[in-house]
Write a protein that holds these residues in place. Structure first.
Motif, mmCIF file in Angstrom:
data_model
loop_
_atom_site.group_PDB
_atom_site.id
_atom_site.type_symbol
_atom_site.label_atom_id
_atom_site.label_comp_id
_atom_site.label_asym_id
_atom_site.label_seq_id
_atom_site.Cartn_x
_atom_site.Cartn_y
_atom_site.Cartn_z
ATOM 1 N N ASN A 162 0.621 -8.993 6.501
ATOM 2 C CA ASN A 162 1.728 -9.443 5.775
ATOM 3 C C ASN A 162 1.767 -9.122 4.281
ATOM 4 N N ASN A 163 0.542 -9.114 3.647
ATOM 5 C CA ASN A 163 0.538 -8.708 2.334
ATOM 6 C C ASN A 163 0.160 -7.481 1.962
ATOM 7 N N CYS A 164 -0.222 -6.524 2.596
ATOM 8 C CA CYS A 164 -0.059 -5.060 2.298
ATOM 9 C C CYS A 164 1.117 -4.489 2.397
ATOM 10 N N THR A 165 1.370 -3.091 1.674
ATOM 11 C CA THR A 165 2.824 -2.422 1.845
ATOM 12 C C THR A 165 2.536 -1.340 2.612
ATOM 13 N N ASN A 166 3.840 -0.850 2.985
ATOM 14 C CA ASN A 166 3.511 0.500 3.963
ATOM 15 C C ASN A 166 2.670 0.282 5.013
ATOM 16 N N VAL A 167 3.138 -0.601 5.723
ATOM 17 C CA VAL A 167 2.341 -1.050 7.119
ATOM 18 C C VAL A 167 3.098 -0.776 8.313
ATOM 19 N N LEU B 181 -3.075 -4.678 19.613
ATOM 20 C CA LEU B 181 -2.257 -4.560 18.239
ATOM 21 C C LEU B 181 -2.776 -3.269 17.483
ATOM 22 N N THR B 182 -1.922 -2.744 17.077
ATOM 23 C CA THR B 182 -2.319 -1.604 16.152
ATOM 24 C C THR B 182 -1.572 -1.691 14.733
ATOM 25 N N ALA B 183 -2.207 -1.736 13.678
ATOM 26 C CA ALA B 183 -1.645 -1.604 12.321
ATOM 27 C C ALA B 183 -1.987 -0.291 11.701
ATOM 28 N N ILE B 184 -1.195 0.131 11.036
ATOM 29 C CA ILE B 184 -1.438 1.572 10.372
ATOM 30 C C ILE B 184 -1.213 1.062 8.828
ATOM 31 N N PHE B 185 -2.114 1.406 8.030
ATOM 32 C CA PHE B 185 -1.736 0.904 6.575
ATOM 33 C C PHE B 185 -1.841 2.569 6.145
ATOM 34 N N LEU B 186 -0.488 2.888 5.570
ATOM 35 C CA LEU B 186 -0.189 4.214 5.237
ATOM 36 C C LEU B 186 -0.472 4.538 3.815
ATOM 37 N N ASP B 187 -1.062 3.654 2.951
ATOM 38 C CA ASP B 187 -1.327 3.969 1.388
ATOM 39 C C ASP B 187 -2.448 2.872 1.349
ATOM 40 N N ASP B 188 -3.799 3.423 1.643
ATOM 41 C CA ASP B 188 -4.888 2.420 1.560
ATOM 42 C C ASP B 188 -5.500 2.681 0.312
ATOM 43 N N GLU B 189 -5.060 3.624 -0.422
ATOM 44 C CA GLU B 189 -5.643 3.749 -1.819
ATOM 45 C C GLU B 189 -4.935 2.781 -2.947
ATOM 46 N N SER B 190 -3.700 2.171 -2.576
ATOM 47 C CA SER B 190 -3.129 1.423 -3.666
ATOM 48 C C SER B 190 -3.901 0.080 -3.922
ATOM 49 N N ILE B 191 -4.283 -0.243 -5.211
ATOM 50 C CA ILE B 191 -5.286 -1.209 -5.579
ATOM 51 C C ILE B 191 -4.828 -2.398 -4.632
ATOM 52 N N GLU B 192 -3.644 -2.919 -4.355
ATOM 53 C CA GLU B 192 -3.260 -4.034 -3.725
ATOM 54 C C GLU B 192 -3.934 -3.887 -2.066
ATOM 55 N N ASN B 193 -3.523 -2.810 -1.437
ATOM 56 C CA ASN B 193 -3.955 -2.493 -0.212
ATOM 57 C C ASN B 193 -5.448 -2.392 0.021
ATOM 58 N N LYS B 194 -6.002 -1.621 -0.929
ATOM 59 C CA LYS B 194 -7.532 -1.220 -1.052
ATOM 60 C C LYS B 194 -8.245 -2.690 -1.021
ATOM 61 N N THR B 195 -7.657 -3.460 -1.996
ATOM 62 C CA THR B 195 -8.506 -5.013 -1.963
ATOM 63 C C THR B 195 -8.324 -5.694 -0.997
ATOM 64 N N LEU B 196 -7.175 -5.667 -0.215
ATOM 65 C CA LEU B 196 -6.993 -6.625 1.053
ATOM 66 C C LEU B 196 -7.852 -6.064 2.186
ATOM 67 N N LEU B 197 -7.672 -4.550 2.194
ATOM 68 C CA LEU B 197 -8.411 -3.963 3.484
ATOM 69 C C LEU B 197 -9.872 -4.278 3.262
ATOM 70 N N LYS B 198 -10.330 -3.973 2.103
ATOM 71 C CA LYS B 198 -11.939 -4.350 1.801
ATOM 72 C C LYS B 198 -12.273 -5.676 2.357
ATOM 73 N N ALA B 199 -11.426 -6.871 1.615
ATOM 74 C CA ALA B 199 -11.512 -8.055 2.118
ATOM 75 C C ALA B 199 -11.610 -8.295 3.661
ATOM 76 N N PHE B 200 -10.629 -7.576 4.332
ATOM 77 C CA PHE B 200 -10.441 -7.899 5.749
ATOM 78 C C PHE B 200 -11.888 -7.424 6.230
ATOM 79 N N GLU B 201 -12.408 -6.238 5.868
ATOM 80 C CA GLU B 201 -13.440 -5.604 6.331
ATOM 81 C C GLU B 201 -14.496 -6.579 6.134
#
Length: 96
Positions: A44-49, A58-78
């Motif tokens: 819900n908080n990432c863009t281009n998903v 469930l499959t979620a594809i994050f199309l821009d994992d290098e944007s600072i917001e997405n990168k931060t949230l995906l690292k926190a998820f991991e």
């Protein structure tokens, strides 16, 4: 068991999740609730998903994992899934 797969490739991250933790009875399963909340928050908080849910997978594809917001949230998820696995490894697993 909840099975999570995280694949990072070509500026895109794909997370696939399936299964049930079965840590406790339905409605009081803290592993399932924690993971579901974490995944929903990340999506819900990432863009281009792009998200699909087919037959309990469930499959979620994050199309821009290098944007600072997405990168931060995906690292926190991991990191947080890693903590869940270290504490509740009989009920949740992640592969990369």
């Amino acid at each position: 068991m909840i099975k999570v797969k995280m694949i990072k490739k070509n500026n895109k991250t794909t997370i696939t999740a399936s299964g049930h933790a079965e840590y406790s009875s339905c409605g009081s399963d803290i592993v399932c609730a924690s993971f579901s909340t974490l995944l929903t928050h990340t999506i819900n908080n990432c863009t281009n998903v792009s998200v699909s849910d087919n037959d309990g997978v469930l499959t979620a594809i994050f199309l821009d994992d290098e944007s600072i917001e997405n990168k931060t949230l995906l690292k926190a998820f991991e990191n947080t899934v890693g903590q869940l696995v270290s504490q509740y490894g009989d009920y949740i697993a992640i592969t990369f």
